[in-house]
Design an enzyme around this catalytic site. Sequence first.
Site, PDB file in Angstrom:
ATOM      1  N   TYR B 300       0.883  -1.246  -0.004  1.00 11.94           N
ATOM      2  CA  TYR B 300       0.058  -0.001   0.030  1.00 11.94           C
ATOM      3  C   TYR B 300       0.968   1.284  -0.074  1.00 11.94           C
ATOM      4  O   TYR B 300       1.732   1.689   0.832  1.00 11.94           O
ATOM      5  CB  TYR B 300      -0.944   0.101   1.110  1.00 11.94           C
ATOM      6  N   TYR B 358      -5.391   5.225  -7.468  1.00  6.21           N
ATOM      7  CA  TYR B 358      -5.757   5.026  -6.108  1.00  6.21           C
ATOM      8  C   TYR B 358      -6.968   4.686  -5.854  1.00  6.21           C
ATOM      9  O   TYR B 358      -7.926   5.781  -5.736  1.00  6.21           O
ATOM     10  CB  TYR B 358      -5.118   6.394  -5.448  1.00  6.21           C
TER      11      TYR B 358
END
Lengths: 146, 405
Positions: B300, B358
């Site tokens: 991430y 994203y």
Amino acid sequence: MSSKTAYGPARVLPGEQIRISTNPDTEPYWDAAKEHRLTACQCADCGRFRMPPSAYCPECSSKAKNWPTLPGTGTVFSYVVCNKNPANGEDYIYVPAVIDLDGAPGARVNANITGCDAEDVHIGMKVTVEWTPIQDGWVLPNFRKA
Amino acid sequence: MAWAHQDKTAIVGVGATDYYVRGKSWPRTINDMAGEAIMNACADAGISVKDIDGFAYYSTAGAGYVDKFDTALLMETLGMPHVSFSATLTSGGGGSVGAIGLATAGLMNEDCKYAVTVMSLQQLPQHRLGKVFGAAAPNPENSFLQPSGLVGPGHLMAILARRHMHLYGTTQDAFGEIVMATRANTHNRPKAVRKAPLSKEEYEASVMLADPLRRLDFCLETDGAVAVITTTMDRAKDCRHKPAVVHACAHGGQREWGRAFGWMGMPDPYFASAGHKFVADRVWAQSGLKAKDMDVALLYDHFSPMVLMQLEEYGFCEKGEGNDYVLAGKVRYDAATRGGVNGGTPVNTHGGNLNEAYIIGMTHVVEAVEQVRGTAINQVADCEFALASGGPAALPTSSLILRSA
Ligand SMILES: [Zn+2]
């Protein structure tokens, strides 16, 4: 590659753009700030400090709290150099920092640093509380290079 | 001890919309985009959307991050006859890959047969994620953070990065290398938002938004939706693709991390970390594996320093050695050998949140699935194990290991 940009004086964000709210657990901290008295939430049973103030002591589960008057000094634990006023996007050099409070091990506050150029702020720097009036009659602790 | 549900479920379908620059998805709605992602995932799995009877989300009670949406509307409008599992992990993006563990819980409890995990994101001007902390009305908790002008996630992450630089001598060069190394993985990806190769000079010219972080250390702001379908292994065998087997999955965190950068009370060494140590230890314990066993790592990456800190917490290198590990080129993917560089494990072969899109971590799950299927655009040779992570954010963070069937 170094980040030693020449930012110039670190300023405190204007108090008139800042609002807070409180609850019964946090209000004694803000009431003390109104009197220019820096405090932190301390467990009245085991003595452990915690910030922000909360209902229970995470060590012993006590709800009893002390609000000791602290020396008003501290040490920069970490920080970031910002260059836009978040209220309006205009150029504005300010340094939000995480401050370890003297006399209250484990208690930290997040505040602006002033009294030096932004590029001179560093971890381990000693600072002293300085009070900023904000909206609704509250007062915010910020910190000046000691 | 091995996890009781190890290799009992699998991700069998992945689907997504196009990825849009923040705000550009309008006049589509989040429900429109969620529906497309779900139907694409069903088509990929070879099932009907009406077979879905479970929803496993993250980011609190609605699946949308800012504009919420929910099971009732989705199932009713997509025509699912009934739902027998509907649950969500708390907090924010940190739960992304943990939602697959939640799906597994629903499946292994025999509550549902096909569980969908979906994230749909639309950031209209009034709902911009990058300003989410500053835009919040004052409450008793954020009144200890917001008045200092910490208004965006980048400000908060910069404070953690600065502490890491202080403790371990970590440099901005390493942050830049993470951005450049993962940018090198998007030139051949049609849907990626940032595809142009990135030079060191261009990185260094990127504006300093929250010193020590530059604009290019911040992830993209994207609109779009991604959905994945998880089911039991026996059903997975009847799906279109090779199952991406759920080998380990954990979410959570320890008190020293807690509210994390919404709090700033973390003691060292947790402060200068990504808050992943707890879930990293759990997935390694669940699987008996370690970092070196991973063929690819989908970490991430909402902010570049958080990749470096995760490399340390998962054990790709020791704590404090992330800078040297990254600067040795070890996060890069080598297309010629379809493997790592200099003994490293390829990181974010899809370009990640920094370069591709994203969607709050969901693209990492998709890439992990494609890698263990063997169908990734930047395929790692003989990929058996793929690690994917969610967060850092206030806990839970989460971790997932997929295994090739
Ligand atoms: Zn106590």
